[in-house]
Design a protein around this motif. Structure first.
Motif, PDB file in Angstrom:
ATOM      1  N   THR A  31       0.741  -1.184  -0.088  1.00 21.56           N
ATOM      2  CA  THR A  31       0.175  -0.105   0.086  1.00 21.56           C
ATOM      3  C   THR A  31       0.765   1.151   0.123  1.00 21.56           C
ATOM      4  O   THR A  31       0.523   2.301  -0.549  1.00 21.56           O
ATOM      5  N   ALA A  32       1.909   1.358   0.790  1.00 20.87           N
ATOM      6  CA  ALA A  32       2.699   2.214   0.784  1.00 20.87           C
ATOM      7  C   ALA A  32       3.492   2.426  -0.549  1.00 20.87           C
ATOM      8  O   ALA A  32       3.461   3.800  -0.958  1.00 20.87           O
ATOM      9  N   ILE A  33       3.966   1.557  -1.029  1.00 18.56           N
ATOM     10  CA  ILE A  33       4.633   1.735  -2.437  1.00 18.56           C
ATOM     11  C   ILE A  33       3.497   2.233  -3.625  1.00 18.56           C
ATOM     12  O   ILE A  33       3.872   3.089  -4.238  1.00 18.56           O
ATOM     13  N   VAL A  34       2.442   1.818  -3.381  1.00 16.42           N
ATOM     14  CA  VAL A  34       1.688   2.125  -4.620  1.00 16.42           C
ATOM     15  C   VAL A  34       0.890   3.509  -4.509  1.00 16.42           C
ATOM     16  O   VAL A  34       0.933   4.307  -5.112  1.00 16.42           O
ATOM     17  N   GLY A  35       0.860   3.846  -3.023  1.00 17.17           N
ATOM     18  CA  GLY A  35       0.285   5.045  -2.732  1.00 17.17           C
ATOM     19  C   GLY A  35       1.466   6.048  -2.872  1.00 17.17           C
ATOM     20  O   GLY A  35       0.838   7.273  -3.668  1.00 17.17           O
ATOM     21  N   ASN A  36       2.589   5.955  -2.924  1.00 12.05           N
ATOM     22  CA  ASN A  36       3.756   6.760  -3.186  1.00 12.05           C
ATOM     23  C   ASN A  36       3.916   7.181  -4.616  1.00 12.05           C
ATOM     24  O   ASN A  36       4.053   8.225  -5.096  1.00 12.05           O
ATOM     25  N   ASN A  37       3.743   5.937  -5.305  1.00  9.11           N
ATOM     26  CA  ASN A  37       3.808   6.114  -6.702  1.00  9.11           C
ATOM     27  C   ASN A  37       2.419   7.086  -7.384  1.00  9.11           C
ATOM     28  O   ASN A  37       2.576   7.803  -8.165  1.00  9.11           O
ATOM     29  N   LEU A  38       1.320   6.805  -6.767  1.00  9.79           N
ATOM     30  CA  LEU A  38       0.069   7.317  -7.080  1.00  9.79           C
ATOM     31  C   LEU A  38       0.325   8.924  -6.700  1.00  9.79           C
ATOM     32  O   LEU A  38      -0.224   9.954  -7.417  1.00  9.79           O
ATOM     33  N   PHE A  39       0.802   9.240  -5.795  1.00  9.05           N
ATOM     34  CA  PHE A  39       1.090  10.704  -5.326  1.00  9.05           C
ATOM     35  C   PHE A  39       2.029  11.297  -6.200  1.00  9.05           C
ATOM     36  O   PHE A  39       1.904  12.504  -6.287  1.00  9.05           O
ATOM     37  N   GLY A  40       3.091  10.673  -6.707  1.00 10.14           N
ATOM     38  CA  GLY A  40       4.151  11.204  -7.338  1.00 10.14           C
ATOM     39  C   GLY A  40       3.317  11.571  -8.683  1.00 10.14           C
ATOM     40  O   GLY A  40       3.636  12.651  -9.355  1.00 10.14           O
ATOM     41  N   LEU A  41       2.612  10.792  -9.353  1.00 11.90           N
ATOM     42  CA  LEU A  41       1.978  11.013 -10.493  1.00 11.90           C
ATOM     43  C   LEU A  41       0.995  12.382 -10.315  1.00 11.90           C
ATOM     44  O   LEU A  41       0.847  12.957 -11.069  1.00 11.90           O
ATOM     45  N   PHE A  42       0.272  12.397  -9.171  1.00  8.36           N
ATOM     46  CA  PHE A  42      -0.569  13.457  -8.725  1.00  8.36           C
ATOM     47  C   PHE A  42       0.112  14.744  -8.767  1.00  8.36           C
ATOM     48  O   PHE A  42      -0.359  15.603  -9.350  1.00  8.36           O
ATOM     49  N   GLN A  43       1.330  14.759  -8.107  1.00  7.31           N
ATOM     50  CA  GLN A  43       2.206  15.818  -8.096  1.00  7.31           C
ATOM     51  C   GLN A  43       2.708  16.321  -9.494  1.00  7.31           C
ATOM     52  O   GLN A  43       2.769  17.421  -9.918  1.00  7.31           O
ATOM     53  N   GLU A  44       3.024  15.456 -10.199  1.00  4.52           N
ATOM     54  CA  GLU A  44       3.514  15.724 -11.475  1.00  4.52           C
ATOM     55  C   GLU A  44       2.205  16.351 -12.515  1.00  4.52           C
ATOM     56  O   GLU A  44       2.647  17.170 -13.422  1.00  4.52           O
ATOM     57  N   ASN A  45       1.087  15.781 -12.318  1.00  4.69           N
ATOM     58  CA  ASN A  45      -0.039  16.256 -13.307  1.00  4.69           C
ATOM     59  C   ASN A  45      -0.673  17.554 -12.805  1.00  4.69           C
ATOM     60  O   ASN A  45      -1.619  18.052 -13.816  1.00  4.69           O
ATOM     61  N   VAL A  46      -0.610  17.945 -11.529  1.00  2.59           N
ATOM     62  CA  VAL A  46      -1.351  18.906 -11.110  1.00  2.59           C
ATOM     63  C   VAL A  46      -0.129  20.204 -10.744  1.00  2.59           C
ATOM     64  O   VAL A  46       0.621  19.975 -10.025  1.00  2.59           O
ATOM     65  N   ASN A  47      -0.659  21.179 -11.299  1.00  3.31           N
ATOM     66  CA  ASN A  47       0.375  22.533 -11.027  1.00  3.31           C
ATOM     67  C   ASN A  47      -0.177  23.056  -9.639  1.00  3.31           C
ATOM     68  O   ASN A  47      -1.435  23.560  -9.636  1.00  3.31           O
ATOM     69  N   PHE A  48       0.724  23.203  -8.951  1.00  2.00           N
ATOM     70  CA  PHE A  48       0.528  23.904  -7.394  1.00  2.00           C
ATOM     71  C   PHE A  48       0.898  25.095  -7.309  1.00  2.00           C
ATOM     72  O   PHE A  48       1.002  25.728  -6.509  1.00  2.00           O
ATOM     73  N   GLY A  49       1.245  25.971  -8.638  1.00  2.00           N
ATOM     74  CA  GLY A  49       1.447  27.219  -8.787  1.00  2.00           C
ATOM     75  C   GLY A  49       2.733  27.356  -9.081  1.00  2.00           C
ATOM     76  O   GLY A  49       3.183  28.573  -9.213  1.00  2.00           O
TER      77      GLY A  49
END
Length: 49
Positions: A31-49
């Motif tokens: 779960t930690a590995i999959v969640g970390n990968n998904l959060f990395g994809l989320f950070q790359e695809n969403v512009n935080f400013g």
């Protein structure tokens, strides 16, 4: 209901406990590995400013 078996017996079977612990640890690691990968994809695809 008087002769009901106790839920936890006092001398735990160490094999059962270690197997359960191994299963839980394995699930948490996956779960930690999959969640970390998904959060990395989320950070790359969403512009935080």
């Amino acid at each position: 209901m008087a002769d009901q078996k106790p839920l936890f017996k006092a001398p735990y079977d160490i094999k059962d406990v270690s197997a359960l612990f191994a299963i839980v640890a394995f699930v948490l690691i996956i779960t930690a590995i999959v969640g970390n990968n998904l959060f990395g994809l989320f950070q790359e695809n969403v512009n935080f400013g």
